[in-house]
Design a protein around this motif. Structure first.
Motif, PDB file in Angstrom:
ATOM      1  N   MET A   1       0.832  -1.209   0.000  1.00 10.63           N
ATOM      2  CA  MET A   1       0.000   0.000   0.000  1.00 10.63           C
ATOM      3  C   MET A   1       0.858   1.247   0.000  1.00 10.63           C
ATOM      4  O   MET A   1       1.981   1.258   0.498  1.00 10.63           O
ATOM      5  N   LYS A   2       0.281   2.306  -0.548  1.00 14.35           N
ATOM      6  CA  LYS A   2       0.888   3.634  -0.438  1.00 14.35           C
ATOM      7  C   LYS A   2       0.759   4.135   0.995  1.00 14.35           C
ATOM      8  O   LYS A   2      -0.251   3.869   1.652  1.00 14.35           O
TER       9      LYS A   2
ATOM     10  N   PRO B   1       6.135   9.062  11.519  1.00 14.77           N
ATOM     11  CA  PRO B   1       6.421   7.770  10.891  1.00 14.77           C
ATOM     12  C   PRO B   1       7.514   7.877   9.828  1.00 14.77           C
ATOM     13  O   PRO B   1       7.629   8.891   9.146  1.00 14.77           O
ATOM     14  N   ALA B   2       8.292   6.791   9.699  1.00 14.15           N
ATOM     15  CA  ALA B   2       9.375   6.764   8.708  1.00 14.15           C
ATOM     16  C   ALA B   2       9.133   5.707   7.631  1.00 14.15           C
ATOM     17  O   ALA B   2      10.018   5.430   6.836  1.00 14.15           O
ATOM     18  N   GLY B   3       7.960   5.115   7.621  1.00 18.63           N
ATOM     19  CA  GLY B   3       7.659   4.117   6.608  1.00 18.63           C
ATOM     20  C   GLY B   3       6.171   3.834   6.616  1.00 18.63           C
ATOM     21  O   GLY B   3       5.429   4.375   7.441  1.00 18.63           O
TER      22      GLY B   3
ATOM     23  N   MET C   1       5.258   2.992  -1.745  1.00 16.15           N
ATOM     24  CA  MET C   1       4.518   1.757  -1.480  1.00 16.15           C
ATOM     25  C   MET C   1       5.434   0.781  -0.754  1.00 16.15           C
ATOM     26  O   MET C   1       6.588   0.601  -1.133  1.00 16.15           O
ATOM     27  N   GLU C   2       4.887   0.178   0.294  1.00 17.96           N
ATOM     28  CA  GLU C   2       5.622  -0.822   1.063  1.00 17.96           C
ATOM     29  C   GLU C   2       4.620  -1.857   1.579  1.00 17.96           C
ATOM     30  O   GLU C   2       3.432  -1.569   1.682  1.00 17.96           O
ATOM     31  N   PRO C   3       5.118  -3.026   1.950  1.00 15.02           N
ATOM     32  CA  PRO C   3       4.210  -4.003   2.570  1.00 15.02           C
ATOM     33  C   PRO C   3       3.745  -3.486   3.925  1.00 15.02           C
ATOM     34  O   PRO C   3       4.537  -2.894   4.657  1.00 15.02           O
ATOM     35  N   VAL C   4       2.502  -3.720   4.226  1.00 13.99           N
ATOM     36  CA  VAL C   4       1.978  -3.245   5.507  1.00 13.99           C
ATOM     37  C   VAL C   4       0.960  -4.246   6.037  1.00 13.99           C
ATOM     38  O   VAL C   4       0.181  -4.823   5.277  1.00 13.99           O
TER      39      VAL C   4
ATOM     40  N   ASP D   1       5.371  12.805   5.337  1.00 15.76           N
ATOM     41  CA  ASP D   1       5.881  13.701   4.294  1.00 15.76           C
ATOM     42  C   ASP D   1       5.585  13.088   2.935  1.00 15.76           C
ATOM     43  O   ASP D   1       5.093  11.955   2.853  1.00 15.76           O
ATOM     44  N   ALA D   2       5.877  13.839   1.881  1.00 14.72           N
ATOM     45  CA  ALA D   2       5.495  13.404   0.541  1.00 14.72           C
ATOM     46  C   ALA D   2       6.098  12.051   0.194  1.00 14.72           C
ATOM     47  O   ALA D   2       5.461  11.239  -0.487  1.00 14.72           O
TER      48      ALA D   2
END
Lengths: 355, 244
Positions: A6-7, A140-142, A176-179, A169-170
């Motif tokens: 997800m973004k 958050p950083a991710g 996109m990363e796994p979440v 932030d933008a």
């Protein structure tokens, strides 16, 4: 738990809904439009309320009404729109009203630029409208951390009856990363007696207004609230600080590059570490108290022009160590320049380091 | 005939509106209307700062003090969450037509199911009687000592021009200057709340109201001023009355 791709912005919106957010109002601004666009269908699907408002000023004041009526409410924007939130944030603080406010930061003053930036640090930690306002600020950083901190934000807002800020932030919002998302919760609107719901005959009307109108020692109350936040809610990650000679301080997108810089430097024999903020307010002072004697200097890495984070670092360290800054402005920092700045600092050379 | 104070209005000592102010009448009429409709237990008032906020001491409803000019926006938030509640915003003309005009109009554009009651006394009252968007041409105020000059400050704003063609439930203007007009104004207020009960959407009542303090008039003179001058510029009546 199941992971999906997800973004950051969409994960934030979905995590909010799963955390029981049942009210969202927003106004378009890049780079956070995915939140508005996700909420416009998903909120309705989940049985909550969605409004696209006429402005951020209207949004924050609509949010105030919804939160005062018992909703778990959220608004989101980016710097220029966040500036317009200031009025309502002050009233949320004054009225002891919980809510979640998101700044998906872009760069610079004025219209700035829609790309990622970290120049809203002062705004979210020092601004927040007129009066004695401090808000818990989560950074958050991710994508996974965005989802986790979004759910936490609602709980903290209600724990302290106080608005909470998520500073994304933008880059974090658009990547996109796994979440893995939180378990869905359904929350009603009658969970708190203090919310307006209609006063029964013979009852005492609930008044949502400036608390100090009705409180004998409001100043002590407010100081106590902030003291409790400072004692209980400092959050950070210490990465390889145990024997570090220089510790980098960063958050959000910059902290991801800084982590690589620490790894590279250590591979080359230079002992770097990093304190990564997870809360910008309360500032993680405890992390600095725990730094080893080996640490001789501190280096902030931030995408602003003037080193906003550095001020808090000096205070948290009680000016014991030299504090430098790698300020890359609109440009995402490179790990090589972070390592170079660290070496230069440790060599006692200020060349190339903006302070 | 015996008139009783509505049970949800409390008269306090030590606070209150200036002598001859129209707010006291408006507060009372709203209290009567809500009592007659028997919705007091589910009423939520959203009140502007300044003079309007003095009503906090009178109304015994669950209430919110909104930021200046934002009671309409805040009332929207309340109503969207509590659809069964009777929600109204109470604000002045400066709030409704100057700083909060966007919120006033866009809530109408979305036909939000709330009631808005705007007290129009032609000035910013609490701050000392400065010009408002509703100040009459030539009217002397503390920020137009030579009288409002249309060449510099434009002409008064009329809510029926702003909202008259919008798809809303109800739009009316009453005047608090005489017994017949006050009785008519109460019917407008009651009708506005009924539109909300029927779920028809945005209902809006403007009340022409005396401000003797800032007009520099005696209370009776202020009432005559409304009858003689203000009503010529701002005609009373119903402009939109949508049936279910």
């Amino acid at each position: 738990m199941e992971e999906i791709l997800m973004k950051g912005n969409e994960a934030l919106a979905e995590a909010a809904i799963r955390a029981g957010c049942n009210f969202y109002v927003g106004y378009p601004i890049t780079p956070q439009n995915e939140i508005l666009e996700y909420m416009c269908w998903r909120m309705e699907q989940s049985g909550g309320e969605f409004i696209q408002s006429e402005s951020e000023l209207a949004a924050v004041n609509i949010l105030l009404g919804a939160a005062a009526a018992g909703a778990r409410g959220m608004i989101s924007s980016s710097g220029p729109g966040f500036s317009l939130f200031q009025e309502g944030i002050s009233y949320l603080v004054a009225g002891d009203i919980p809510a979640v406010i998101v700044d998906v930061a872009r760069y610079g003053s004025g219209i700035g630029e829609i790309s990622q930036g970290q120049s809203d640090y002062g705004l979210v930690t020092r601004g927040n409208g007129h009066g004695d306002s401090h808000l818990i600020v989560l950074t958050p950083a991710g994508v996974q951390e965005t989802a986790d901190l979004t759910a936490l934000a609602f709980d903290l807002a209600e724990k302290y009856r106080h608005p909470v800020i998520i500073l994304s932030d933008a880059a974090i919002g658009q990547m996109m990363e796994p979440v893995s998302l939180p378990e869905p919760r359904k929350l009603g609107i009658d969970r708190f007696d203090w919310t307006v719901k209609g006063c029964k005959d013979g009852g005492k009307p609930r008044l949502i207004t400036n608390l100090f109108y009705y409180m004998d020692d409001y100043d002590s109350f407010l100081r106590g609230k902030y003291r409790a936040m400072r004692e209980n809610e400092q959050r950070w990650e210490s990465f390889r600080t145990e024997d570090a000679e220089l510790v980098i301080v960063a958050y959000g997108i910059s902290s991801r590059i800084a982590r690589e810089a620490v790894r590279d430097a250590r591979a080359a024999g230079l002992k770097l570490g990093m304190i990564r903020l997870i809360t910008a307010f309360p500032f993680p002072e405890k992390a600095f108290a725990a730094l080893p004697e080996s640490c001789r200097a501190l280096l902030t890495v931030e995408m602003s022009a003037i080193g906003q984070l550095a001020d808090d670092v000096r205070l948290a360290d009680r000016c014991r160590r030299e504090v430098g800054s790698v300020c890359t402005g609109i440009r995402v920092p490179e790990k090589e320049e972070i390592c170079a700045a660290a070496r230069a600092m440790l060599a006692g050379c200020e060349k190339g380091v903006a302070k | 005939m015996i008139y009783e104070v509505p049970s949800r209005i409390k008269y306090t000592s030590g606070y209150g509106f200036c002598p001859g102010c129209g707010h006291g009448i408006a507060v009372r009429l709203i209290g009567e209307a809500l009592q007659e409709l028997a919705v007091e237990e589910k009423t939520i008032a959203v009140v502007d700062v300044a003079c309007c906020y003095l009503a906090f001491d009178n109304w015994q409803y669950d209430s919110i003090m909104a930021a200046h000019g934002r009671p309409v926006a805040t009332a929207v938030g309340v109503k969207r969450v509590r659809k069964d509640a009777t929600v109204f915003a109470y604000l002045g003309d400066g709030a409704a037509y100057s700083i909060g005009i966007a919120e006033t109009l866009h809530s109408a554009v979305r036909n939000e199911n709330i009631t808005v009651i705007t007290v129009n006394n032609g000035v910013f009252g609490m701050t000392g009687g400065q010009m408002a968007p509703t100040t009459l041409d030539g009217q002397v105020t503390s920020s137009t000592p030579g009288g409002r000059d249309p060449a510099r400050a434009g002409h008064p704003i009329h809510v029926e021009d702003l909202m008259g063609k919008l798809d809303i439930a109800y739009l009316a203007r009453g005047a608090l200057n005489s017994v017949p007009n006050i009785r008519r104004a109460k019917q407008y207020i009651k009708k506005a709340f009924m539109k909300q009960q029927q779920g028809l959407g945005y209902s809006y009542v403007e009340l022409l109201s005396p401000c003797p303090t800032n007009w520099g008039m005696e209370p009776l003179e202020a009432l005559e001023h409304i009858g003689g001058e203000v009503l010529k510029v701002y005609p009373a009546g119903e402009f939109i009355d949508r049936e279910g």
